[in-house]
Scaffold this active site. Sequence first.
Site, short mmCIF file in Angstrom:
data_model
loop_
_atom_site.label_atom_id
_atom_site.label_comp_id
_atom_site.label_asym_id
_atom_site.label_seq_id
_atom_site.Cartn_x
_atom_site.Cartn_y
_atom_site.Cartn_z
N ASP A 8 18.19 72.00 -18.04
CA ASP A 8 18.80 73.19 -18.60
C ASP A 8 17.87 74.34 -18.17
O ASP A 8 16.73 74.09 -17.76
CB ASP A 8 18.84 73.02 -20.12
CG ASP A 8 19.28 74.26 -20.83
OD1 ASP A 8 20.35 74.78 -20.52
OD2 ASP A 8 18.54 74.73 -21.73
N LEU A 9 18.33 75.56 -18.23
CA LEU A 9 17.48 76.68 -17.79
C LEU A 9 16.84 77.41 -18.98
O LEU A 9 15.63 77.34 -19.20
CB LEU A 9 18.32 77.65 -16.95
CG LEU A 9 17.62 78.93 -16.51
CD1 LEU A 9 16.43 78.64 -15.62
CD2 LEU A 9 18.62 79.82 -15.77
N ASP A 10 17.69 78.08 -19.75
CA ASP A 10 17.20 78.90 -20.84
C ASP A 10 16.59 78.02 -21.93
O ASP A 10 17.28 77.19 -22.51
CB ASP A 10 18.36 79.73 -21.39
CG ASP A 10 17.99 80.51 -22.63
OD1 ASP A 10 16.80 80.84 -22.77
OD2 ASP A 10 18.88 80.78 -23.44
N THR A 16 14.60 82.83 -21.78
CA THR A 16 15.45 84.01 -21.68
C THR A 16 16.26 84.22 -22.96
O THR A 16 16.97 85.22 -23.08
CB THR A 16 16.40 83.90 -20.46
OG1 THR A 16 16.76 82.53 -20.29
CG2 THR A 16 15.74 84.41 -19.21
N LYS A 44 22.57 79.29 -28.56
CA LYS A 44 21.80 78.67 -27.48
C LYS A 44 22.62 77.62 -26.75
O LYS A 44 23.19 76.72 -27.37
CB LYS A 44 20.51 78.07 -28.02
CG LYS A 44 19.49 79.14 -28.34
CD LYS A 44 18.12 78.57 -28.61
CE LYS A 44 17.12 79.69 -28.81
NZ LYS A 44 15.82 79.18 -29.27
N SER A 115 22.94 74.57 -16.22
CA SER A 115 22.82 75.68 -17.18
C SER A 115 24.18 76.34 -17.35
O SER A 115 24.93 76.48 -16.39
CB SER A 115 21.82 76.72 -16.65
OG SER A 115 21.94 77.93 -17.36
N ALA A 116 24.45 76.77 -18.58
CA ALA A 116 25.69 77.51 -18.84
C ALA A 116 25.64 78.91 -18.24
O ALA A 116 26.64 79.61 -18.18
CB ALA A 116 25.92 77.60 -20.34
N LYS A 146 29.04 73.07 -22.59
CA LYS A 146 28.35 72.18 -23.51
C LYS A 146 28.89 72.45 -24.92
O LYS A 146 29.18 73.59 -25.22
CB LYS A 146 26.83 72.49 -23.49
CG LYS A 146 26.19 72.31 -22.12
CD LYS A 146 24.77 72.91 -22.11
CE LYS A 146 24.22 72.94 -20.70
NZ LYS A 146 22.89 73.57 -20.60
N GLU A 170 16.60 69.46 -22.39
CA GLU A 170 17.40 70.42 -23.15
C GLU A 170 16.61 71.00 -24.32
O GLU A 170 15.76 70.33 -24.90
CB GLU A 170 18.65 69.74 -23.73
CG GLU A 170 19.92 69.98 -22.96
CD GLU A 170 20.40 71.43 -22.98
OE1 GLU A 170 19.89 72.22 -23.78
OE2 GLU A 170 21.29 71.76 -22.18
N ASP A 171 16.93 72.25 -24.66
CA ASP A 171 16.33 72.87 -25.85
C ASP A 171 17.36 73.11 -26.94
O ASP A 171 17.01 73.56 -28.02
CB ASP A 171 15.69 74.22 -25.49
CG ASP A 171 16.75 75.26 -25.17
OD1 ASP A 171 17.62 74.96 -24.32
OD2 ASP A 171 16.73 76.34 -25.77
P1 B16 Z 1 25.08 83.94 -19.03
P2 B16 Z 1 21.32 77.49 -20.80
C1 B16 Z 1 22.72 79.55 -21.71
O1 B16 Z 1 21.71 79.05 -20.88
C2 B16 Z 1 22.10 80.32 -22.86
O2 B16 Z 1 21.35 79.45 -23.70
C3 B16 Z 1 23.18 80.99 -23.67
O3 B16 Z 1 22.60 81.75 -24.71
C4 B16 Z 1 24.01 81.89 -22.75
O4 B16 Z 1 25.06 82.52 -23.45
C5 B16 Z 1 24.57 81.06 -21.61
O5 B16 Z 1 23.50 80.42 -20.91
C6 B16 Z 1 25.39 81.87 -20.63
O6 B16 Z 1 24.55 82.74 -19.94
O7 B16 Z 1 25.63 84.98 -19.92
O8 B16 Z 1 23.82 84.36 -18.28
O9 B16 Z 1 26.12 83.37 -18.09
O10 B16 Z 1 20.54 77.20 -22.06
O11 B16 Z 1 22.59 76.66 -20.66
O12 B16 Z 1 20.45 77.45 -19.56
MG MG Z 2 18.99 76.07 -23.17
#
Ligand code: B16
Ligand code: MG
Length: 216
Positions: A8-10, A16, A44, A115-116, A146, A170-171
């Site tokens: 996962d990224l964030d 972030t 998240k 990552s989303a 997810k 994952e976090d």
């Molecule tokens: P974006 P992850 C997710 O990242 C974030 O945790 C979530 O808060 C955010 O809304 C989502 O990415 C979409 O991000 O707006 O940059 O497309 O934890 O899946 O890496």
């Molecule tokens: Mg995350």
Amino acid sequence: MKKGFIFDLDGVITDTARYHYLAWKELARGLEIEIDETFNETLKGIDRMSSLERILTFGGKETAFTEAQKEALAVKKNKQYVELLTDLSPADLLPGIADFLAEAKKQDVPCAIASASKNAPMILEKLGVADYFKAIVDPATLRMGKPDPEIFLKAAAAIGIKPSEAIGFEDAQAGVEALNLAGIMAVGIVSDSDLTETTLNVNDLRETSVAALLAY
Ligand code: B16
Ligand code: MG
């Protein structure tokens, strides 16, 4: 024996979440909705439009906007979010990540990003780690975000391994649920939140190693 890693990224590679929070908070305030950090935890791992829906529902405004207006709100939030990332650099990598990725590369262990975030490629470039990843799943190609397992199944396929041969980091609980549904071993990165249903939790990747994880 495991053969590859899916990140996962964030919250796993970089933090972030606080920038997402600041951007959503400002947008919500403009709509007369006040969100706090506790509510932010529920966003998240949740994709952009679903996050907006949750905020509108939280503020009792789930029917107040048309689809086109909601799209515009999401664009506005993202513009603010991307601005906040202007100075993102390798110094923003979470502890242990750089060494772990370098070791995985040295051992020829394929790594993928699930990552989303549609901003993931840009963020990985800024962090200086884009070249470590053999695949980045494009969230725009997903039918479900997810906790649906789709993103992790695609990530495993993209690096040529079976779900049972992968380890996912994952976090967020939604991400852990997705990993479990995909049949992928989940490692929780727990800075301030407790994650359940993981095989193990670590505060950061300095607490484990590529070799120790591949032996699972
Ligand atoms: P974006 P992850 C997710 O990242 C974030 O945790 C979530 O808060 C955010 O809304 C989502 O990415 C979409 O991000 O707006 O940059 O497309 O934890 O899946 O890496
Ligand atoms: Mg995350």
